[in-house]
Every structure is written in C-alpha cells, then in structure tokens.
Design a protein around this motif. Structure first.
Motif, short mmCIF file in Angstrom:
data_model
loop_
_atom_site.label_atom_id
_atom_site.label_comp_id
_atom_site.label_asym_id
_atom_site.label_seq_id
_atom_site.Cartn_x
_atom_site.Cartn_y
_atom_site.Cartn_z
N ILE A 11 -12.05 -2.17 -1.83
CA ILE A 11 -10.75 -2.67 -2.28
C ILE A 11 -10.91 -4.02 -2.97
CG2 ILE A 11 -8.52 -3.54 -1.48
CD1 ILE A 11 -8.84 -1.25 0.73
N VAL B 233 -5.15 -3.82 4.35
CA VAL B 233 -5.10 -2.66 3.46
C VAL B 233 -6.19 -1.66 3.85
CG1 VAL B 233 -5.45 -1.87 1.09
CG2 VAL B 233 -4.04 -3.90 1.55
N THR C 118 -11.42 2.80 -8.01
CA THR C 118 -10.47 3.89 -7.79
C THR C 118 -11.20 5.17 -7.40
OG1 THR C 118 -9.04 2.93 -9.48
CG2 THR C 118 -8.58 5.20 -8.82
N VAL D 28 0.83 -1.21 0.00
CA VAL D 28 0.00 0.00 0.00
C VAL D 28 0.85 1.25 0.00
CG1 VAL D 28 -1.88 1.25 1.11
CG2 VAL D 28 -1.61 -1.19 1.52
N LEU D 29 1.81 1.30 0.92
CA LEU D 29 2.47 2.58 1.19
C LEU D 29 3.56 2.90 0.17
CD1 LEU D 29 2.66 2.22 5.05
CD2 LEU D 29 1.09 3.66 3.74
N ILE D 30 4.21 1.91 -0.37
CA ILE D 30 5.32 2.19 -1.27
C ILE D 30 4.95 1.95 -2.72
CG2 ILE D 30 7.74 1.70 -1.77
CD1 ILE D 30 8.08 0.88 1.12
N THR D 31 4.50 0.72 -3.00
CA THR D 31 4.15 0.41 -4.39
C THR D 31 2.85 1.08 -4.81
OG1 THR D 31 4.96 -1.79 -3.78
CG2 THR D 31 4.08 -1.51 -6.02
N GLY D 32 1.90 1.17 -3.88
CA GLY D 32 0.58 1.71 -4.22
C GLY D 32 -0.34 0.58 -4.61
N LEU D 33 -1.63 0.86 -4.47
CA LEU D 33 -2.61 -0.18 -4.76
C LEU D 33 -2.77 -0.44 -6.25
CD1 LEU D 33 -5.56 0.54 -2.33
CD2 LEU D 33 -4.13 -1.52 -2.44
N GLY E 289 -9.59 -5.53 -11.53
CA GLY E 289 -8.23 -5.41 -12.00
C GLY E 289 -7.61 -4.04 -11.74
N GLU E 290 -8.37 -3.15 -11.10
CA GLU E 290 -7.81 -1.82 -10.81
C GLU E 290 -6.73 -1.89 -9.73
OE1 GLU E 290 -10.97 1.40 -10.38
OE2 GLU E 290 -12.18 -0.42 -10.65
N PHE E 291 -7.03 -2.70 -8.68
CA PHE E 291 -6.09 -2.77 -7.56
C PHE E 291 -5.38 -4.10 -7.54
CE2 PHE E 291 -9.20 0.08 -5.05
CZ PHE E 291 -8.75 1.19 -5.75
N HIS E 292 -4.32 -4.11 -6.78
CA HIS E 292 -3.56 -5.34 -6.70
C HIS E 292 -3.13 -5.59 -5.24
CE1 HIS E 292 -0.02 -8.02 -7.10
NE2 HIS E 292 -0.83 -8.58 -8.02
N THR E 293 -3.78 -6.55 -4.61
CA THR E 293 -3.39 -6.97 -3.25
C THR E 293 -4.09 -8.30 -2.99
OG1 THR E 293 -3.41 -6.46 -0.91
CG2 THR E 293 -5.34 -5.78 -2.13
N ASP E 294 -3.52 -9.11 -2.13
CA ASP E 294 -4.20 -10.36 -1.80
C ASP E 294 -4.71 -10.36 -0.36
OD1 ASP E 294 -1.70 -10.29 -0.85
OD2 ASP E 294 -1.21 -12.39 -1.28
N GLN E 295 -4.61 -9.21 0.30
CA GLN E 295 -5.08 -9.13 1.68
C GLN E 295 -5.81 -7.81 1.88
OE1 GLN E 295 -4.54 -10.73 5.00
NE2 GLN E 295 -4.65 -12.53 3.68
N LEU F 81 -1.71 6.30 -0.92
CA LEU F 81 -2.51 5.09 -0.74
C LEU F 81 -2.88 4.43 -2.05
CD1 LEU F 81 -4.79 6.46 2.11
CD2 LEU F 81 -2.88 4.86 2.33
N ILE F 82 -3.06 5.21 -3.10
CA ILE F 82 -3.52 4.60 -4.36
C ILE F 82 -2.38 4.47 -5.36
CG2 ILE F 82 -5.20 4.73 -6.22
CD1 ILE F 82 -7.03 6.24 -4.34
N THR F 83 -1.76 5.59 -5.66
CA THR F 83 -0.69 5.57 -6.65
C THR F 83 0.58 4.91 -6.11
OG1 THR F 83 -1.51 7.77 -7.17
CG2 THR F 83 0.44 6.99 -8.38
N GLY F 84 0.83 5.13 -4.80
CA GLY F 84 2.07 4.63 -4.22
C GLY F 84 3.14 5.70 -4.31
N THR G 19 -2.73 -1.31 -9.96
CA THR G 19 -2.06 -2.31 -10.79
C THR G 19 -1.11 -1.56 -11.73
OG1 THR G 19 -4.21 -3.36 -10.77
CG2 THR G 19 -2.54 -4.32 -12.21
#
Lengths: 185, 185, 185, 185
Positions: B126, B143, B73, A177-182, B133-139, B178-181, A184
């Motif tokens: 989220i 987040v 987003t 979240v904090l470095i790469t960003g959410l 496909g907008e966000f990328h996380t598995d948890q 939080l979004i872009t990183g 894709t």
DNA sequence: AATGAATGAGTCTTCATTCAT
DNA sequence: AATGAATGAAGACTCATTCAT
C-alpha cells in the motif's frame, strides 16, 4: 445477577470460554459458585446468554444511530463510526465475538446466527445504496462481511497493539478504504 | 511426524486449541500419545510449531505471486486472490488463524507477531502504491489490517455458511470494495 | 480432613512421597480425589502440611516433658525416652522423617529446616549441661545431631527388623552410649 | 559402563531413585538410553547393582583399616574416622543410603540386608570390647546401630548445612559422645 | 554392542456440576 | 435465594521399557 453478568464478560474476554472458570467468575462477582448455578443452568448457558445480550446491544446501538441518517453513504459511515465506538466501549465483548464465532459447536453456530443478523443489516444498507445509485456492486453479501471484517479485525489489532488506542480515530481511514476506495480518483 | 502434523491441524481447526485433546490427535495420527510428546514438548509447542509453519507458508505463497506483479494495484489484487486461494486450500488453518490470534496468552502473542509480519507485507504494498500515486491514504497500517480483515472474515463466513463454496469467486467483489471503493464513480 | 490427613500419613510412610499416589490416599480416606484437592493445593502441599504438623508435634511432645526436669542429664534422658515413645506412637511419621529429610528439593529443604529447630533444642540442653559442669564437649552441634541420629536410626532399624518391638526398652542402652559412654569406668 | 555407573550415582543421589530418570542418566553418561538397557535389565537392577557395589566398598574400606588395630577402642575409633572419610569421598552415595534404606519395597529390603551386614561388623567390635573389658553394655545390637546412626546423620546434616565441610573434623566429637560419653568424669 | 524412535500405562491436576443445608 | 464442600470424569504429561536397525 448484574454482578455475575459483568464478572462473566470479564472472565470470558480475558481468557476465552474454555479457560475461564466458574470459580473465577464467582470470585470476580463476589458470590458463591452455587449462586451462579442458581441463575444459569450451566457455563454454556451463561455464555450464550451473555453473547446474546451483547450482539443484541451491538445491533441496537449501531442501528439506532443509523436510522437517523438519510443516505446510504451516511448510514455506512455511521456503521463504521458506531461499531468502532462500541468496540471501544466493550473491548472485552468484541474479543469474544471473533474468538468464539467460528466453529462447529452448537453454541458457536447459535452465535454465528446472531452475527449474521447484524451483518445482514449492513447488507441492507448496501443494497439500499445500490438502489439509490450511491453504491456499485452486484453482490451485497460478501461486501457486507468485508465491511464487518475490516472494522472488526482492524479494531482488534489496534486494541492489542496499543492498550489505550482511540479506535474512533480509525474511522476516516476505514471510510476511505471501504467507501471511497484506495484508488486515486 | 507429518501424520502428527496433519492430525493436529485437523483437530485444532475442528475444535480449537483448548477442546482438541492430545488423545484425539494421537488417534487421528495413528500413533501413541507418547510419540507426540517425543516430537513436541507440549500441546502448546505443537500448536505454535504448526502455526509458525502455516503463517510462513501463507506469507511465502502469497508474496511469491506478488513479486511478479509490477504495479501496486496488481500486487494488491494478487494478495486478495492468493489469500482467498490459500484459505480455500488450507481451510482448517484459516479457521485457526482468526480463532487463536487474539488474547493475552503467550502463545497468542507469538501468533500475533507472525500475523503482523504478514500484514506488514501488505502495508508495504500500500505504501508503494501511495508513492507511485496509484493509492491514496495517509495511514497505511489500518488500511493493511482492513484488507486482511475483510478478506479473512469474508472467507471464513462463506466457508461456514456453505461447505463447498468457491472462495476465489469472491475475488472481484473484494477488489471492488477494497480497491475501487463502493462509491459509484 | 482428618481422614485425608491420616490416609496421607499412611500412604506416604508406606511408600514414600513419590510412590504414594493421590488415588491411593483418596481411597484410604474414602473421599473422592477432587476432595483432597479442595483442601490441599497439591500433593506436595499435603505432604508439607503433614510434615509440619508432625515435627511440631514431636517438638512439643518431647520438650514439654523435658521442661519438668531440672538437671541437663535428666533432660537428655527424657529426650531419649520421649523421642522413642513418639516414634513408637507415630511409627509412620518417623519413617517419613528420615526418608524425606535429605535432598535438594524445596520440600526437603523446608523439612530440614523444621528438623533443625528440633535438634537445636537438643543442642541447648547439651550446652546447658556443659555450663553446669554435667557434660563435657566443646562442640554441642554435632553432638546434638549424633544424639538425634542415634535415636532415630536405632529406632527405625528395630521397627523394620521386628514389627512389634517395644522401642522404649531401648532407652537404657541409648543412655548408656550417649550419656555414660561405652568405656568401662 | 563405568560412565553409566558414575552417571547413575550422580542422578540417584541428586534426585533419589524415583525422580532420577533413565534419560537423565543416559545424558549424563553420554550414551543412548538403549545402551543402559543393554547392560542392566532395568532401572531397579541398575540401582541395586550400584548400591551393592557401594555398601561393599564401604564395608571393605572401613573394615580393612579396622583390622590393623588391636584394641576394640582403637577399632571403634577407626570406624568413626573411616566412615566419615568414606562419606566425605562418596557424599552422593551416603545420601542414597539413608534415603532408600527404609521401606517395604523388595529393593529396600535387599538394601537393608546389606546395611545390616555392615552394622553387624560394628556390633562385633563392640562385643569384642565387652569381652576384653574395654566396653560396658549388655546389648551390642542397638549400640552398634546408634554408632552407625550417629555418624551417618551427623555427617549428612553437615553435608547439607555446609557444602564444603570437612567431615573428618567431626571425628573427635563423635568419639567423645560414643566412646567416652558426655558425662564429665 | 549400541542406538533412539515409539509406546502406553500410570499420575497429577483441573473444573463443571451437584446437593444438603 | 444462596452457599460451598464434595464429586469424578477428563485431560496433559511422564517415563520405564521395547525393538527394529
């Protein structure tokens, strides 16, 4: 003295500054109540001392690990990891931090000042990252607080939701979240 | 009743649950102390009622704006913006949230349950983003708490650091983190 | 401690458990209110302690004199005489006995249990008398309570009707009613 | 009005004068609290009214049955029997009698005065018996109080020891003690 | 007649702090 | 250095009573 210190952390984190009583602390420390007053001027004094030591320890613990990192990215990753580790090790203290850091009382202002010191260190890492071109932001201060807030609240939530949760396992998700960003890539 | 309600928010946010006294609240509300007890069973009861109303309002306010957004987003951006706006409008309440949400007291557990409801709504956004496909996380859970924590603590810090700070101006920086990183693309 | 004890007996007998206040007791005992709470957990606790000590003393005082008597008749006569003497000596406590022994509160139940112990001792004397052929009844329990009730209420009435009445002078008349019977032989 | 009356007896006997609240009585009577104050000047007023009615009823009930008896012995037997019956029928009221009859408060003095009236009637029966040669005593007053005390306390004990005890079954044993005497002829 | 919201004086209880030992 | 009994100010809560409707 160490006994009192530990007993105080215990009591304050379990029940907060107001609800924790000197009797309770004395009992936990196995000393007479008067003994606490021999070492500390007042309940407030004891609390402030304890919080000072705690934030000092947090700063030292986290920043000492940070120094050995070269890139700002690695440093920020280390902050996330180490702060989680610290919260894991000093769960009680971490509760105190967020409970008593906001308010108008003198003690709370003092406390906030200590916190600001710590967060400022994070801010410096971010500014460094911006300079090296690793990071991109024009307002390092709110970003630093966001980092601190994200780590702290997430840690706190998991501590309360799940007694024996391994906080450090949150590390990759917080980095995400904090470095790469959410978003894709 | 509305007078008592407002006075209570005032007192609790200024001095916290413990330090705020019923005398104080009565005085602020310009009613006799007994009147408060006519409407609320206890100090705790008053507090819980107030917190329930508050979190309810937070959830409704933020989520109603979110619904009109189409992409995840846009929804998350809206959460950031609206929560900041809410904290700006109800500064006092926002202080209460972080002060009294963590602890073992029954009241604090109840409160946490309400907060979980709100954060779960963020978590759903989220998860939706991950599906589209907008966000990328598995948890999504940590987040969501990170998002909530980042917004809240950052807001709180700026409120205390600077009385008349315009919280909403933090919006772009929080979106950035939080979004872009932080990472430079 | 003895001061508090005495002050409490005073206050409770003068005004009953409810109306007696801790302020009043503290004032009578010439200690700060907090001091009472240092020694007793609560008003109730103080009261129960006091009642326990009192009934214990009543039982010991009366029964120790009884033991030196040989016949059941002499024993019962002694009970009448000694209980009157006790009520004379501890007027205040005797008021408490009848005022607070009946009711559904836990405290009153505890108290009743202590009273039952005492009256059971009287019952044993009566049963003994039946066995030796001195007395004649097939239900020793209500008889024992009648004896206790007759002595207590009569004593109480005379205490209130006449401040400095010599209770012990009632002894022969109570013996007359309870042992010999009213009927002309 | 009758509703309030009954509710008050209920409340006062269950919890005593002090602990019973006007709210409680109002709730039991299904009227608004103000309504009670429409009919009675104060809590004290309500209580006194209720106690007056009660002792009046006790006196009338018992003495009306007594009048049809010819010998003093038969009259005293009737007193025992009828008072037990009354206590059975008005258990709650009988609790109030002994709980609130001794004390220095004006209300308690008034109450005692009513009780004295009743016991004086018993005293007259005894004096009558002495004159006819049925009874033998030179102090009718303490004897009358003994009779009243024996009946009341014995009844009260059995009411508390055993919820559905048939008080009237105690009649023969009380006659035995109070009239015939314990002594084997 | 009846209501019930509002009142505020009065109580119990807690607890940080002191101080003689 | 350490103790723990004593303090009293402060706070939550109760409840009989009032009064406008």
């Amino acid at each position: 003295m160490r006994l009192i210190f530990q007993a105080a952390i215990d009591a304050f984190s379990e029940r907060g500054f107001e609800r924790a009583t000197m009797d309770e602390i004395a009992a936990k420390a196995n000393v007479a109540k008067g003994t606490i007053y021999y070492h500390f001027k007042s309940k407030e004094d004891l609390f402030v001392f304890l919080v000072e030591e705690g934030t000092e320890l947090l700063r030292e613990t986290v920043l000492s690990k940070v120094q050995s990192q070269t890139t700002a990215t690695a440093k920020l990753t280390t902050v996330i990891h180490e702060q989680l580790q610290f919260f894991q090790d000093y769960k009680d203290f971490c509760i105190i931090i967020l409970r008593e850091a906001f308010g108008e009382e003198k003690r709370q202002q003092d406390f906030r000042r200590m916190l600001v010191q710590y967060v400022t260190s994070i801010q410096h890492i971010i500014e460094e990252g911006v300079e090296t071109g690793e990071f991109h932001t024009d307002q390092a201060e709110p970003v630093a607080w966001s980092v601190f807030g994200a780590i702290s609240i997430t840690a706190l939530h998991h501590l309360f939701a799940n007694d024996h949760f391994n906080l450090v396992s949150l590390s990759p998700h917080l980095e995400k979240v904090l470095i790469t960003g959410l978003h894709t890539p």
